[in-house]
Write a protein that holds these residues in place. Sequence first.
Motif, PDB file in Angstrom:
ATOM      1  N   SER A  39       2.380 -40.537  12.357  1.00 20.89           N
ATOM      2  CA  SER A  39       2.113 -39.378  13.168  1.00 20.89           C
ATOM      3  C   SER A  39       1.474 -38.308  12.148  1.00 20.89           C
ATOM      4  CB  SER A  39       3.495 -38.846  13.666  1.00 20.89           C
ATOM      5  OG  SER A  39       3.381 -37.554  14.107  1.00 20.89           O
ATOM      6  N   ARG A  40       0.567 -37.818  12.798  1.00 15.78           N
ATOM      7  CA  ARG A  40      -0.073 -36.781  12.034  1.00 15.78           C
ATOM      8  C   ARG A  40       0.501 -35.421  12.086  1.00 15.78           C
ATOM      9  NH1 ARG A  40      -6.588 -34.422  12.575  1.00 15.78           N
ATOM     10  NH2 ARG A  40      -6.074 -32.428  12.590  1.00 15.78           N
ATOM     11  N   PHE A  83     -14.834 -38.140   7.712  1.00 18.47           N
ATOM     12  CA  PHE A  83     -13.384 -38.708   7.815  1.00 18.47           C
ATOM     13  C   PHE A  83     -12.917 -38.294   6.627  1.00 18.47           C
ATOM     14  CE2 PHE A  83     -10.267 -42.028   7.014  1.00 18.47           C
ATOM     15  CZ  PHE A  83      -9.572 -41.948   8.413  1.00 18.47           C
ATOM     16  N   LEU A  84     -11.914 -37.359   6.611  1.00 14.40           N
ATOM     17  CA  LEU A  84     -11.145 -36.430   5.624  1.00 14.40           C
ATOM     18  C   LEU A  84     -10.431 -37.385   4.540  1.00 14.40           C
ATOM     19  CD1 LEU A  84      -9.932 -33.383   7.787  1.00 14.40           C
ATOM     20  CD2 LEU A  84     -12.241 -33.712   6.626  1.00 14.40           C
ATOM     21  N   GLN A  85      -9.732 -38.203   5.026  1.00 11.70           N
ATOM     22  CA  GLN A  85      -8.842 -39.136   4.521  1.00 11.70           C
ATOM     23  C   GLN A  85      -7.435 -38.218   4.300  1.00 11.70           C
ATOM     24  OE1 GLN A  85      -8.055 -39.652   0.387  1.00 11.70           O
ATOM     25  NE2 GLN A  85      -7.655 -41.856   0.310  1.00 11.70           N
ATOM     26  N   HIS A 143      -6.458 -39.156  11.461  1.00 12.89           N
ATOM     27  CA  HIS A 143      -5.568 -39.157  10.633  1.00 12.89           C
ATOM     28  C   HIS A 143      -5.550 -40.038   9.744  1.00 12.89           C
ATOM     29  CE1 HIS A 143      -1.385 -38.634   9.179  1.00 12.89           C
ATOM     30  NE2 HIS A 143      -0.888 -39.806   9.868  1.00 12.89           N
ATOM     31  N   CYS A 144      -4.713 -41.316   9.503  1.00 12.49           N
ATOM     32  CA  CYS A 144      -4.594 -42.297   8.417  1.00 12.49           C
ATOM     33  C   CYS A 144      -5.267 -43.346   8.920  1.00 12.49           C
ATOM     34  CB  CYS A 144      -3.136 -42.355   8.126  1.00 12.49           C
ATOM     35  SG  CYS A 144      -3.088 -43.753   6.856  1.00 12.49           S
ATOM     36  N   CYS A 145      -6.186 -43.976   8.163  1.00 10.00           N
ATOM     37  CA  CYS A 145      -6.801 -45.318   8.438  1.00 10.00           C
ATOM     38  C   CYS A 145      -5.952 -46.489   8.637  1.00 10.00           C
ATOM     39  CB  CYS A 145      -7.821 -45.593   7.449  1.00 10.00           C
ATOM     40  SG  CYS A 145      -7.323 -46.127   5.728  1.00 10.00           S
ATOM     41  N   ALA A 197      -6.085 -45.636  16.363  1.00 13.05           N
ATOM     42  CA  ALA A 197      -6.158 -44.306  16.656  1.00 13.05           C
ATOM     43  C   ALA A 197      -7.397 -43.902  15.836  1.00 13.05           C
ATOM     44  CB  ALA A 197      -4.881 -43.467  16.207  1.00 13.05           C
ATOM     45  N   THR A 198      -7.729 -44.349  14.371  1.00 17.39           N
ATOM     46  CA  THR A 198      -8.891 -44.039  13.680  1.00 17.39           C
ATOM     47  C   THR A 198     -10.102 -44.549  14.476  1.00 17.39           C
ATOM     48  OG1 THR A 198      -7.417 -44.285  11.599  1.00 17.39           O
ATOM     49  CG2 THR A 198     -10.048 -44.327  11.589  1.00 17.39           C
TER      50      THR A 198
END
Lengths: 735, 175
Positions: free
Chosen positions: A416-417, A490-492, A524-526, A545-546
């Motif tokens: 969860s971001r 995509f920030l990571q 958020h996270c890959c 989600a990614t």
Amino acid sequence: MTDREPPPTPHAIAPFAVRYRAALADPNVRDGLLDFQRSWKATRDEQIASVEAITGRSFDALRGELAEIKDGVLADLDGHLARFRARAEAAGTIVVEVATAADANAYIADLCRQRGITLAVKGKSMVSEEIGLNAALEAAGIEAVETDLGEWILQLAGEHPSHLVMPAIHKRRGQVAELLTRVVGRHFDPDDIPAMVRSVRTELRERFLTAGLGLTGANALVAETGTVMLVTNEGNGRMSSSLPAVHVVTVGAEKTVPTLADAIRQVRLLARSATGQRITTYTTFISGPTPGHELHIVVIDNGRRAIARESAVESALRCIRCGACANVCPAYQVVGGHAFGHVYTGPIGLVTTAYHHGLEAAAGPQSLCVSCGACATVCPVDIPLPAQILDVRRQIAVRGGGLAWAKRAALRAFASRRLVDIAALAAAIVTWPVQSGVFTRIPRRLAPRHLGWRTPPRVSWRPAHARPALHAAQPPIAVTGATGRRVALFLQCVADRLAPEIPIAAARLLRAAGAEVVVPEGQHCCGLPAFDAGERDGARRMARATIAALDGHDDVVTPAPSCVVAMLHEYETLFADEPEWRDRAAQLRGRVHDLVGYLSTTARLPRGALAQAVAGGGGAEARVTVHRFCQGSNLLGAGDRLERLITDLCAIELAPLAETEVCCGFGGSTSLTAPEVSHGILTRKLDNVVASGARVLVTDNPGCVLHLRGGVDASGLRVRVVHVAEFLAARIPIG
Amino acid sequence: MPTIVEAFRARAEEARSVVHELATWSGVATLALVLADADGRIALSPSLARAQPVLSERLGARVLLPDPGDPARSVADAAVGIVRGELAVAETGSVLLVEPELADRVVSMLSLTLIQVVARERLVENLDAVATTLAAGGPPAYASLTTGPSRTADIERSLTIGVQGPSEVHVVLLG
């Protein structure tokens, strides 16, 4: 996986935690293995170049051919074994196929009983280790004497092999001299290795001449001729297979090849990959017993058909037991094969142990693998070891009792971001008093001692995605292929909160190259951390989600190549059974780029465009070197792309870094679950950095940046560690 | 381009063999006498002794033939052994020994110094020929592709010559 849980290892191997502690406590292991890995790599590379020249074909073509031969056999293992059996029996060989280790041991012990045999001489055989043959024979009153020097040393020491090919590689000369002095009863000088070697000849000669049984393994079974192929260097294999009146071969069913020509193809790659030799001293072909003697071939399954039934791991049966995967494994160098593996050591052992000796035996060492992918680059039969190791981790997560609850809870929260943002803010508040620059400086008396080797990063008050700088204007400095293109950044997740300057610098660079940079909401996270831990459900949620967040963007760029590896490689595995998401993942694969790749192609700035000296930060005259992100080299085929981009854009010369493609030790969760391994690999990297004389270390993955930066700080080195985005963005001309 | 002999010599020497080019079996006998100490025995593989009687004639009392009762013990640690090789392979500097009889095998296995004699016309470019040769006469009962003296690197990967097999190998290209 297996229909039945395999029996426990028939001979005593201490629990993983005990083996791991023992390995860490013995500096001989890591020091000896570091020398070994370096010298092996040099000779292996030379020999592979030579076979490419001899055959006029690339290593990839040669190993592809061998892999195809082995796959052809595995597709019809029973058919090939039947052909082998028919030919071998026609020559007077007795072929016995057994399902389990116990069956194999019982057959051999019974044979000895029937023939009145009490002494066996034994050539090196990993299968015999797998089935615990020595212990079984001992229990039946039969003495089995190891005759390979390394195996003999270990038998005297009461140990088991730590390497598939060089069983005693974890021992140094002083330890061997001490052991021989004690056992043989005369003094051995540690620096007189030839005298120690001669002792095995004199001590064992009489045993060879009187033993009733000779035991060997086999490197291949040739179906067309019923031939056993056996590869050795010392000559003990020829003696064990010739002198006693009964010769018993223990061999795994998967060793079958169709023809003698195929066996020769295997020979071409085997010694080169195993010992860095062109060929071993003796390559012996045996079809049928010596007149007046007996030859028995015990073909063992012991989990092999279970491997063959699993599409994710079946190609592990191509293995020709060269040990090359261990020889490039950075974690193996730190702890050796007694910790990194079970009976079968090194990366291949992380896979096959689950099937030969059970999931529990395979579970312990999993966390040592840093997922760097080096093993796959040298495998002479092209086994996708990194993916197979992850599959075994998945099985352990699902069936082997699952992950520790804390790890599972952490991974779940990480999905969860919003929770991560709250946790990061909380961490930032708690650590505020001890934040300093890019670090969190926990007072020594509060820091866990075993974590003191790496200064933790500062947790940012405001992540990159909430900072105006990420969206600030930056005039283009040249026309490039990216001019006017819309690029989704995509920030990571890691960089976003622990190194926000990295995505911000990436955005500036892309704008300087003329791109319009957007930051898609909802990213958020890959899913990589969950995937690495074997938590496939969590990984799938994050991956979906990614994919959804990046939908509709033609160019997706990230300063984190580790996420690109996940999207390019792991998503396919994750969505193997979900066609819709598999298609969406495939579409994403064509659109996603790591920053260095994108700047090297589409967004290529003119040569020298960033040749400015930088104010402050290091100065243009500081020596700069480059650490290549290991997965970039090993899985994405990046080669020297990072070095070329920097030298080309900045017009500077780089100091070469030895072993630049070897992992830095971050390894995702390894630095948390096996910090000593992570630290050991980091030390190798930093020693190379110091030797390069560089004061600036540039690399391209945020995880490596944080890990190396923390390690440099804790070691008191004067080296600045920067992400390539920061390094290049600092050189963008102003105005 | 090096000739095939030069290529073989280079590879064999890399593997620590010594390569000789000799014209006759009599020359092989002389080499054996030079390599054996003054009173060292010279073991002959029985099949070679039968095929080339000139060797026994030249070596006289120094000849040692495996005792059929206990062939291994009878030739163990002979100063020099002489065997015939089926092929020499330039790709690897190897010699293929085809030895279905144990009495032949013990000579190549247990002598301290081994002389492998291969007819010059049996020198081939690469290992592919080994597969062909082995398959040609039906399944190979017992054949070894040998490359230099016996060795180990089991202690600290330090190359040490001479373990269970011969510690010195001489390859003679004959004719």
